[in-house]
Design a protein around this motif. Structure first.
Motif, mmCIF file in Angstrom:
data_model
loop_
_atom_site.group_PDB
_atom_site.id
_atom_site.type_symbol
_atom_site.label_atom_id
_atom_site.label_comp_id
_atom_site.label_asym_id
_atom_site.label_seq_id
_atom_site.Cartn_x
_atom_site.Cartn_y
_atom_site.Cartn_z
ATOM 1 N N LYS A 36 0.803 -1.129 -0.088
ATOM 2 C CA LYS A 36 0.233 0.096 -0.009
ATOM 3 C C LYS A 36 0.717 1.401 0.084
ATOM 4 O O LYS A 36 0.608 2.163 -0.727
ATOM 5 N N ILE A 39 2.662 1.858 -3.414
ATOM 6 C CA ILE A 39 1.714 2.257 -4.406
ATOM 7 C C ILE A 39 1.637 3.660 -4.433
ATOM 8 O O ILE A 39 1.909 4.848 -5.355
ATOM 9 N N GLN A 40 1.445 4.389 -3.209
ATOM 10 C CA GLN A 40 1.331 5.709 -2.890
ATOM 11 C C GLN A 40 2.761 6.430 -3.292
ATOM 12 O O GLN A 40 2.746 7.336 -3.903
ATOM 13 N N ASP A 63 0.887 -7.603 -7.151
ATOM 14 C CA ASP A 63 -0.493 -6.745 -6.995
ATOM 15 C C ASP A 63 -0.056 -5.002 -6.838
ATOM 16 O O ASP A 63 -1.063 -4.515 -7.523
ATOM 17 N N VAL A 64 1.161 -4.980 -6.592
ATOM 18 C CA VAL A 64 1.568 -3.406 -6.600
ATOM 19 C C VAL A 64 1.599 -3.123 -8.115
ATOM 20 O O VAL A 64 1.182 -1.902 -8.497
ATOM 21 N N LYS A 66 -0.034 -3.962 -10.481
ATOM 22 C CA LYS A 66 -1.392 -3.909 -11.422
ATOM 23 C C LYS A 66 -2.058 -2.661 -10.866
ATOM 24 O O LYS A 66 -2.967 -2.220 -11.630
ATOM 25 N N LYS A 67 -1.722 -2.408 -9.723
ATOM 26 C CA LYS A 67 -2.376 -0.945 -9.180
ATOM 27 C C LYS A 67 -1.591 0.277 -9.910
ATOM 28 O O LYS A 67 -2.225 1.252 -9.767
ATOM 29 N N ILE A 68 -0.543 -0.016 -10.476
ATOM 30 C CA ILE A 68 0.090 1.368 -10.970
ATOM 31 C C ILE A 68 0.241 1.265 -12.561
ATOM 32 O O ILE A 68 0.988 1.748 -13.066
ATOM 33 N N GLN A 69 -0.946 0.617 -13.025
ATOM 34 C CA GLN A 69 -0.891 0.542 -14.652
ATOM 35 C C GLN A 69 -1.044 1.909 -15.402
ATOM 36 O O GLN A 69 -2.376 2.148 -15.846
ATOM 37 N N THR A 70 -0.213 2.848 -15.185
ATOM 38 C CA THR A 70 -0.299 3.990 -15.824
ATOM 39 C C THR A 70 0.838 4.299 -17.081
ATOM 40 O O THR A 70 1.638 3.372 -17.156
#
Length: 263
Positions: A36, A39-40, A63-64, A66-70
């Motif tokens: 968490k 990601i931040q 998982d990290v 996948k959360k930052i797919q930018t």
């Protein structure tokens, strides 16, 4: 250049930070102790390179990602205590990784490859590799850890130029000293293993072993008594009379494991 270190083990972060400093490639070193937090940090700092631990307490390194797919994907160097499938996945996609415990030379090699990738402006190509890796993992019928995580049956140790083995069934408890684990067996011997406690507990069968504080792992069947110390505190007494403290971080999972209501 900004480098972010993501690992839930403080000693592991400290070692990587020390090696980056020794390499003299940047003064901008940041740390994250959970998925968490990672990601931040990634979204806010936009680091150039990330040393990313795969298995953390709250989520995996995958998982990290996948959360930052930018559009912005930094250079990732994965850090893992697991081999087999993980290594195969990285090699298929030609993505760099460090297998714990790694040597200094191997670390510098991975670091400078990451720096060269940035200098050659290969961000788009690397982002494509990361996306392919995630797709590769998602297409598997079972997760990475479920498929390849085989708990240790024996521990390989080195003494001088010789390697020897300690069966996990002979281990009573484990304590830590810096980045080394001290393994105590039923025979009364102490063995030294270079590994963090966070990585070690992941390699041990949770039906047999449990972590009770930052520096102690116990064999469950060797626990004789759990004693309340007041204000939510507990101490644990072993069959051989040794006593250990149960800390707040590990209290809930421990009490659940041994079927004691948390009060």
């Amino acid at each position: 250049m900004k480098i972010l270190i993501v690992d839930d083990e403080a000693l592991a972060r400290k070692r990587i930070s020390k090696l980056i400093t020794e390499a003299k490639v940047t003064d901008y070193i940041f740390e994250a102790s959970s998925g968490k937090e990672a990601i931040q940090s990634i979204l806010e700092l936009k680091p150039d390179i990330i040393f990313l631990d795969i298995q953390m307490t709250d989520m995996t390194g995958f998982d990290v990602l996948k959360k930052i797919q930018t559009p912005y994907i930094p250079t990732i160097i994965f850090v893992t205590a697991f081999d087999h499938f993980a290594v195969k996945a990285f090699e298929v996609q030609a993505i760099d990784f460090l297998l714990k415990p790694f040597k200094k030379d191997r670390f510098f090699e991975a670091l400078h490859r990451g720096i060269n990738r940035i200098r050659l402006n290969e961000r788009e190509a690397f982002a494509s590799k990361i996306n392919n890796l995630i797709q590769f993992l998602e297409n598997e019928e079972t997760s990475l850890l479920e498929k390849q995580h085989k708990y240790l049956e024996r521990i390989v140790l080195k003494l001088g130029k010789k390697y020897y083995f300690v069966e996990t069934k002979d281990v009573k408890h484990i304590t830590s000293s810096a980045y080394y684990a001290e393994i105590y067996t039923y025979s009364g011997k102490k063995h030294i293993y270079r590994i963090s406690m966070s990585d070690f507990i992941k390699k041990l069968d949770p039906k047999e072993f449990i972590r009770i504080n930052r520096s102690t792992i116990l064999r469950l069947k060797e626990i004789k008594e759990v004693i309340t110390e007041g204000i939510g505190g507990y101490s644990i007494t072993m069959n051989d009379g040794k006593s250990f403290s149960l800390t707040k971080t590990y209290k809930a999972s421990f009490l659940k494991k041994i079927d004691i209501k948390n009060s």
